[in-house]
Design an enzyme around this catalytic site. Sequence first.
Site, PDB file in Angstrom:
ATOM      1  N   TYR A 127      -1.617  -1.122  10.260  1.00 31.63           N
ATOM      2  CA  TYR A 127      -1.764  -1.314   8.810  1.00 31.63           C
ATOM      3  C   TYR A 127      -0.526  -0.838   8.041  1.00 31.63           C
ATOM      4  O   TYR A 127       0.027  -1.585   7.227  1.00 31.63           O
ATOM      5  CB  TYR A 127      -3.018  -0.598   8.315  1.00 31.63           C
ATOM      6  CG  TYR A 127      -3.322  -0.838   6.849  1.00 31.63           C
ATOM      7  CD1 TYR A 127      -3.865  -2.039   6.407  1.00 31.63           C
ATOM      8  CD2 TYR A 127      -3.049   0.141   5.896  1.00 31.63           C
ATOM      9  CE1 TYR A 127      -4.136  -2.263   5.065  1.00 31.63           C
ATOM     10  CE2 TYR A 127      -3.313  -0.073   4.553  1.00 31.63           C
ATOM     11  CZ  TYR A 127      -3.861  -1.271   4.139  1.00 31.63           C
ATOM     12  OH  TYR A 127      -4.124  -1.486   2.808  1.00 31.63           O
ATOM     13  N   SER A 136       0.843  -1.198   0.000  1.00 31.16           N
ATOM     14  CA  SER A 136       0.000   0.000   0.000  1.00 31.16           C
ATOM     15  C   SER A 136       0.875   1.244   0.000  1.00 31.16           C
ATOM     16  O   SER A 136       2.017   1.218   0.481  1.00 31.16           O
ATOM     17  CB  SER A 136      -0.886   0.012   1.247  1.00 31.16           C
ATOM     18  OG  SER A 136      -1.595   1.237   1.336  1.00 31.16           O
TER      19      SER A 136
END
Length: 266
Positions: A154, A140
């Site tokens: 995350y 990401s």
Amino acid sequence: MRGRTVLVTGASAGLGAAFARIYASAGWNLILTARREAALAVLAAELTDAHGVTVTVLVEDLADPQAPSRLVEAIAARGLTVDGLVNNAGFSRTTGFLQTDPAQHAAMLQVMLSAPVALSRLLLPGMVERGFGRILNVASLAGQMPATGGDTLYGPIKSFLIKASQGLWLETRGTGVHVTALCPGYTLTEFHDVNGSRDQVSSAYPAWMWQTADHVARVGYDACEADRPRVTPGAMNTVLATLGKLLPDSVALNIVAGHARRLKRI
Ligand SMILES: NC(=O)c1ccc[n+]([C@@H]2O[C@H](COP(=O)([O-])OP(=O)(O)OC[C@H]3O[C@@H](n4cnc5c(N)ncnc54)[C@H](OP(=O)(O)O)[C@@H]3O)[C@@H](O)[C@H]2O)c1
């Protein structure tokens, strides 16, 4: 690539389904896995009809530490050989570190960090031995930032995946195996519905900042075929990733703090 087989995790929705369509259109046979069997079955039928490829569905919950070895055993029992692995399954929790159930923290680490490592460790030896392989890890843009406030684990999980991909890319050079970390920014999938932040992200960020799953998956597929260790789709995301790397942490942390406040995550 006709005759080759790719295992796609998290194939029941979003980017995983988009990857499956791209690999199938290039002639790859597929092994699709996720928890939702019905969605996988619908996709399998679509891909077989459209491209005449063989599609195997294996339902697994990757939050279970035994899932990667069960998957590989089930694949071997069917006499299949895995030439490609797309570590795509993932989710986030935006409720803050202390408000998130420890079991959810454990599941995040298992699904997005330990399962990709385990699957790569189990499948890579065969790829090296046969002189051909593809490992595409869906990281990401968040992994290129100094922190993801409110979604504490995350970003670090995705940073890990980027670094591990780069390490594997180095170690497999010249073996015929390509390893790529794909670093998407905002992508139109179920992801923000699952983490409950759809309204916040839609009102905080304009439509032009969002990319389609088909486009992002295509960028990842092409980068892996071209043997690029990392790719960030979109000019804006590339600028943000570069800023995340160049700016002093104190400045970059202030910028991401603004982002987290806009999304009411801190
Ligand atoms: N969308 C974005 O803006 C964005 C941006 C950057 C990176 N990413 C990354 O892209 C990847 C794909 O996400 P997406 O955007 O396509 O989200 P999505 O539409 O919510 O799809 C997530 C996929 O992961 C699977 N999954 C989740 N938990 C699982 C579990 N415990 N076991 C097995 N499979 C599981 C889901 O399948 P089941 O529910 O059927 O199990 C689903 O197929 C993720 O790694 C995410 O971190 C997304």
